[in-house]
Every structure is written in C-alpha cells, then in structure tokens.
Design an enzyme around this catalytic site. Structure first.
Site, short mmCIF file in Angstrom:
data_model
loop_
_atom_site.label_atom_id
_atom_site.label_comp_id
_atom_site.label_asym_id
_atom_site.label_seq_id
_atom_site.Cartn_x
_atom_site.Cartn_y
_atom_site.Cartn_z
N CYS A 1 0.83 -1.21 0.00
CA CYS A 1 0.00 0.00 0.00
C CYS A 1 0.86 1.26 0.00
CB CYS A 1 -0.92 0.01 1.22
SG CYS A 1 -1.69 -1.58 1.50
N LYS B 1 -23.98 18.00 3.91
CA LYS B 1 -22.70 18.72 3.88
C LYS B 1 -22.53 19.44 5.20
CE LYS B 1 -22.63 19.52 -1.12
NZ LYS B 1 -21.71 18.46 -1.48
C1 LIG Z 1 -0.46 -0.01 -5.23
C2 LIG Z 1 -1.29 -0.68 -4.19
C3 LIG Z 1 -1.84 0.07 -3.17
C4 LIG Z 1 -2.64 -0.54 -2.20
N1 LIG Z 1 -3.17 0.24 -1.22
C5 LIG Z 1 -3.95 -0.34 -0.29
C6 LIG Z 1 -4.50 0.45 0.76
O1 LIG Z 1 -4.26 1.66 0.85
N2 LIG Z 1 -5.31 -0.18 1.67
C7 LIG Z 1 -5.57 -1.53 1.60
O2 LIG Z 1 -6.28 -2.05 2.47
N3 LIG Z 1 -5.04 -2.30 0.62
C8 LIG Z 1 -4.25 -1.74 -0.31
N4 LIG Z 1 -3.69 -2.52 -1.30
C9 LIG Z 1 -4.00 -3.96 -1.33
C10 LIG Z 1 -3.03 -4.77 -0.49
O3 LIG Z 1 -1.72 -4.46 -0.83
C11 LIG Z 1 -3.30 -6.25 -0.72
O4 LIG Z 1 -4.63 -6.52 -0.35
C12 LIG Z 1 -2.37 -7.15 0.07
O5 LIG Z 1 -1.04 -6.98 -0.35
C13 LIG Z 1 -2.76 -8.61 -0.11
O6 LIG Z 1 -1.86 -9.41 0.57
P1 LIG Z 1 -1.76 -10.96 0.23
O7 LIG Z 1 -0.69 -11.51 1.09
O8 LIG Z 1 -3.09 -11.57 0.28
O9 LIG Z 1 -1.35 -11.03 -1.31
P2 LIG Z 1 -0.12 -10.45 -2.11
O10 LIG Z 1 0.34 -9.15 -1.55
O11 LIG Z 1 -0.51 -10.49 -3.54
O12 LIG Z 1 1.02 -11.52 -1.84
C14 LIG Z 1 0.97 -12.81 -2.37
C15 LIG Z 1 2.36 -13.41 -2.38
O13 LIG Z 1 2.27 -14.72 -2.96
C16 LIG Z 1 3.35 -14.92 -3.86
N5 LIG Z 1 2.91 -15.91 -4.84
C17 LIG Z 1 1.95 -15.78 -5.79
N6 LIG Z 1 1.81 -16.91 -6.51
C18 LIG Z 1 2.70 -17.79 -6.00
C19 LIG Z 1 3.05 -19.13 -6.33
N7 LIG Z 1 2.43 -19.79 -7.32
N8 LIG Z 1 4.03 -19.75 -5.63
C20 LIG Z 1 4.65 -19.09 -4.61
N9 LIG Z 1 4.38 -17.80 -4.27
C21 LIG Z 1 3.41 -17.17 -4.94
C22 LIG Z 1 3.58 -13.53 -4.45
O14 LIG Z 1 4.89 -13.40 -4.96
C23 LIG Z 1 3.32 -12.62 -3.24
O15 LIG Z 1 4.50 -12.35 -2.51
C24 LIG Z 1 -2.88 -1.93 -2.27
C25 LIG Z 1 -2.31 -2.70 -3.30
C26 LIG Z 1 -1.52 -2.08 -4.24
C27 LIG Z 1 -0.95 -2.92 -5.34
#
Ligand SMILES: Cc1cc2nc3c(=O)[nH]c(=O)nc-3n(C[C@H](O)[C@H](O)[C@H](O)COP(=O)(O)OP(=O)(O)OC[C@H]3O[C@@H](n4cnc5c(N)ncnc54)[C@H](O)[C@@H]3O)c2cc1C
Length: 438
Positions: free
Chosen positions: A42, A354
C-alpha cells in the site's frame, strides 16, 4: 503437523508468524516465488511519488526475523501444482523442481495486476504496480519530460495519478472504460474525484476503452483507444487484480478467488486460504465477495494460522472499509454504497449532508460531504461514504463501527463523540449526517 504456506506477503507471513507464536510445535514452510516477504504494498504509490525515498521502509519484517522464529521460508520457490489427493505441492526453485508434502495447506498467493492480451503489451514503457520491483521500475521511469497514460480509474489508478502529479510529469492522461472513476463509490464521489484530477491538469478519458499500444524500436509511443490515439512514453495498467490460484482446483468464484468460509476453510478440509486470493464474507451483503484489501489480508492471515491448527475462528466482519487521497481531497467508504444496495435488491434510503470538518470559529474549516445508506424501516446504517479536503477519511472509521455493530442512525446521532473546536463541531459531521437520516 507440517503446514505449507504458498505466498509470503501480508496474509502468508501473518499466518506463518501466528502459528509459530501460538503453536510452535508445528513445522511451517513458506514457499514464496519472489525474493521478498512481508512488504507494505500500500506504500508503493507514495514511494513512486517520492514522498518516501527509501524502498526498504516498505519491507515490514526481513526474512531473517521469520527464520529466527522457526519459519522455513523458501524464496524464489514458485508453486505450479497442488496434488490434493496425495497432499503435495509441486513447483520450481531457481530452475530446480521440488515436491513438498503437507498435512495442512494454506494458500495465500495473493493477486496479480491484470494485463489484458492487447496488441503491444510487450513494448517497453508499460508498467503495473503490484510488487516492489514494479514500484522501483515505475519510479525510475517517471520524470518531468514524460507523457504518461494511466489505464484504470480505481483507487490504485488514482493513487498513481497523484504520484505522477507530484512527480510533475509533462502530460498525464487517465483512461477509464466506465463513465466514472472510483466506481466502488457512488457516482457523485467519483465525479468529485474526477473534478479534482482535472483541477490538477489530468486529461480524463471516461467511457473509453484501450484497444492496444503502438511503439517504435520496441518502445511505447502511443496508447490506442476506441476513441483516439494518445502519444505516451509511459503507460500504467491499473485495471484491477486477479487472484493467483491457477495451481489449485478447489471451489472458486468466477474470477478465480478461492471460496472460503468464515474460518478460511476451502472446499478441501486440509486446504485453507486467505488474503487477495480468497473471498471474504461480507457482513452486510451476507455473501462471499472478493475484496482484495490489505485490511482483510492481514486479519484473515492471522486467523487462518489459528484455523489451520484447529482453533475456532470466525471472520465475518468484512464491510469493504477503504480510503484514499487524490491530491487535495480525501475519500472513504464503508458498508454498501447506494449502487451496491440497489444491485443486491436491498431496501434502503439515502441521505447526503454537507457540514464542516470543525468549528467555524477555528481556522480553516473544510466542507465534508457524507452520504449514508440505511434501512428505511429499522434505520440501521448499511453504509457510508465521505469526502472532503481534510479530516474526512478517518471519520469513516466511526461509520465502520456503526455498520459493524448494526447501529441505527439515532444511536449514532447521539453517540458521545469528542469535541473541541480544532477537531470537530459540538455536533460532529458524523452526527449531523446520522440525525438527518430519518
Ligand atoms: C499499489 C497498491 C496500493 C494498495 N493500497 C492499499 C490500501 O491503501 N489499503 C488496503 O487495504 N489495501 C491496499 N492494497 C491492497 C493490499 O496491498 C493487498 O490486499 C495485500 O497486499 C494482499 O496481501 P496478500 O498476502 O493476500 O497477497 P499479495 O500481496 O498479492 O502476496 C501474495 C504473495 O504470494 C506470492 N505468490 C503468488 N503466486 C505464487 C506461487 N504460485 N508460488 C509461490 N508464491 C506465490 C507472491 O509473490 C506474493 O509475494 C494496495 C495494493 C496495491 C498494489
């Protein structure tokens, strides 16, 4: 018990850490395809904007900390198949194949930025923003002589737009297929976000679909849409994310999100899932939905760790609370919007009010717009949206409590909220909106 976790970011490392703290006798292996674990995705728009010059500040905990805790973290280990019958996962690590058995499997493989198969996507100059290397590459690509086109007007597209404005790029255009930006809000909030972007010089192309990219010598020169061709040095795809779940065949939603119950169990009793690759139970809509937010990923991640070792957990509290800033405006929402209530066939009423961020006799009060969605019979609050130049976004958390607890407009209207002139009015904007919702 041997627990294998696929994916080592917010959800996966929360789960691993939780298991090692609460049930350390279990063996925990994390298979992570990239070289990073546990980073604050984020924060990336603000790193790209150069509000934070240090990419390492987004690394929340280094891999060594997890290893010291006893978690067997295996980086660069990409899973490509789960054999549920034999309870094994198969993948590759730096060119070598591996197979790992499990007693319980936790899938926390998150999501990837959607890049549709359009002509020209292989050109250099086209970026996404999902991982730390993406953030480093995009940051390096932006400069004051660049013409930038952002594709997608959701919250990530808008945060990137702010980053580009702060980096003073030469030209900035945002193309959105729908007629509004910020479509997870009601249209008047999207319109205000659009007005804010325009005020800062962003060219908005709404109701316009990108059809491809053209380039010269392998480099992007223009973004093509169904209505025009826009010269561009940099294009940023921000049209949403897709769950990374192709390697497993449990029950899923149409977009591929793994369907989980409130204990993060999947259709296979030995497979659990959490975060951006999974569904959450929506407290108001009363159905499994896809809400890929860091808030859910962290909560589900912690609870899935408990659930996998047999503890009773229940996560049925997701209501989609989210917030963002677009230059001088803050936007936030919780629960259902009017659009979502309509789509779900709910009975609802709305009220938009508002008022001011704080007392008029203290310097610089700003207008806040609050829209409440509530049940016309019981007056139970179903959702809220808020926008304003300052002190707007965090107020959503009071509404989130109200929605979570099923409070009525009257209960919220008379809640004992704090007051002093620099912070609020004696009737805070929240209460004014609640009391107006009859
Ligand atoms: C630019 C940006 C801004 C954001 N801002 C906000 C915010 O302000 N507020 C908010 O609540 N959320 C925000 N989010 C969303 C938040 O970042 C995600 O919801 C969160 O990162 C999800 O975490 P996760 O661990 O579920 O998945 P991910 O962060 O997608 O992590 C999954 C991990 O699994 C690994 N992986 C994938 N496939 C495989 C495989 N086949 N084998 C092994 N490893 C694998 C990946 O490499 C990754 O490291 C934002 C996202 C982005 C991109």
């Amino acid at each position: 018990m041997k627990i294998v976790i696929i994916g080592g970011n917010a959800a996966g490392m929360s789960a691993a850490s939780r298991i090692k703290r609460k049930a350390p006798e279990n063996e925990v292996i994390v298979l992570e395809k990239s070289g990073d674990v546990s980073y604050g995705a984020c924060g990336m728009p603000y790193y790209v904007a150069d509000l934070n010059p240090d990419i390492d500040l987004m690394r929340i905990r280094p891999v060594e900390v997890f290893r010291e805790q006893g978690v067997d973290v295996r980086l660069h280990s990409m899973v490509d198949k789960v054999d549920r019958e034999h309870k094994t996962v198969h993948g590759t690590c730096e060119g070598n194949e591996f197979t790992e058995s499990y007693d319980k499997l936790i899938v926390t493989s998150g999501s990837s930025a959607i890049v549709p198969p359009l002509p020209g996507t292989e050109l250099s100059g086209i970026y996404t923003l999902k991982t730390l290397p993406d953030a480093a590459a995009l940051k390096a690509a932006l400069s004051e002589d660049k013409r930038v086109v952002i594709i997608g007007g959701g919250y990530i597209g808008l945060e990137i737009a702010e980053a580009c404005l702060l980096r003073k790029v030469k030209e900035l255009r945002l193309v959105e297929a729908m007629d509004h930006v910020l479509t997870t809000f009601d249209d008047e909030f999207g319109d205000a976000a659009a007005a804010e972007l325009k005020k800062h010089g962003v060219e908005l192309c709404l109701g316009e679909k990108v059809t491809g990219f053209t380039g010269e010598d392998g480099k992007l020169t223009a973004v093509e849409t169904d209505k025009g061709s826009y010269p561009a040095d940099v294009a940023i795809m921000a049209i949403g994310v897709r769950p990374n779940t192709a390697f497993i065949d449990v029950d899923k939603l149409r977009n591929g999100a793994i369907i989980t119950d409130t204990a993060m169990r999947t259709s296979d009793p030995d497979v659990f899932s959490a975060g951006d690759c999974a569904t959450v139970w929506h407290r108001i809509l009363k159905e499994n939905v896809y809400l890929p937010l860091g808030t859910n990923a962290n909560k589900q991640g912690r609870l899935v760790g408990d659930s996998a070792v047999g503890k009773q957990v229940c996560f049925d509290r997701a209501i989609g609370t989210s917030m963002l800033r677009v230059m001088d405006m803050e936007f936030a929402c919780t629960g259902v919007t009017e659009k979502a209530a309509e789509r779900a066939g709910m009975k609802y009423k709305t009220k938009t009010v508002k008022s001011r961020s704080h007392a008029r006799y203290y310097p610089d009060p700003k207008e806040l717009t609050i829209k409440l969605i509530y049940d016309p019979d019981t007056k139970v609050i179903l959702g809220a949206q808020i926008m304003g130049e300052k002190e707007a976004a965090l107020r959503i958390d009071v509404f989130a409590c109200a929605v979570d607890r099923g409070m009525t407009t009257e209960e919220l209207g008379f809640m004992d909220l704090g007051y002093a002139p620099p912070f609020a009015s004696v009737w805070d904007a929240i209460q004014i909106a609640a009391n107006a919702s009859k």
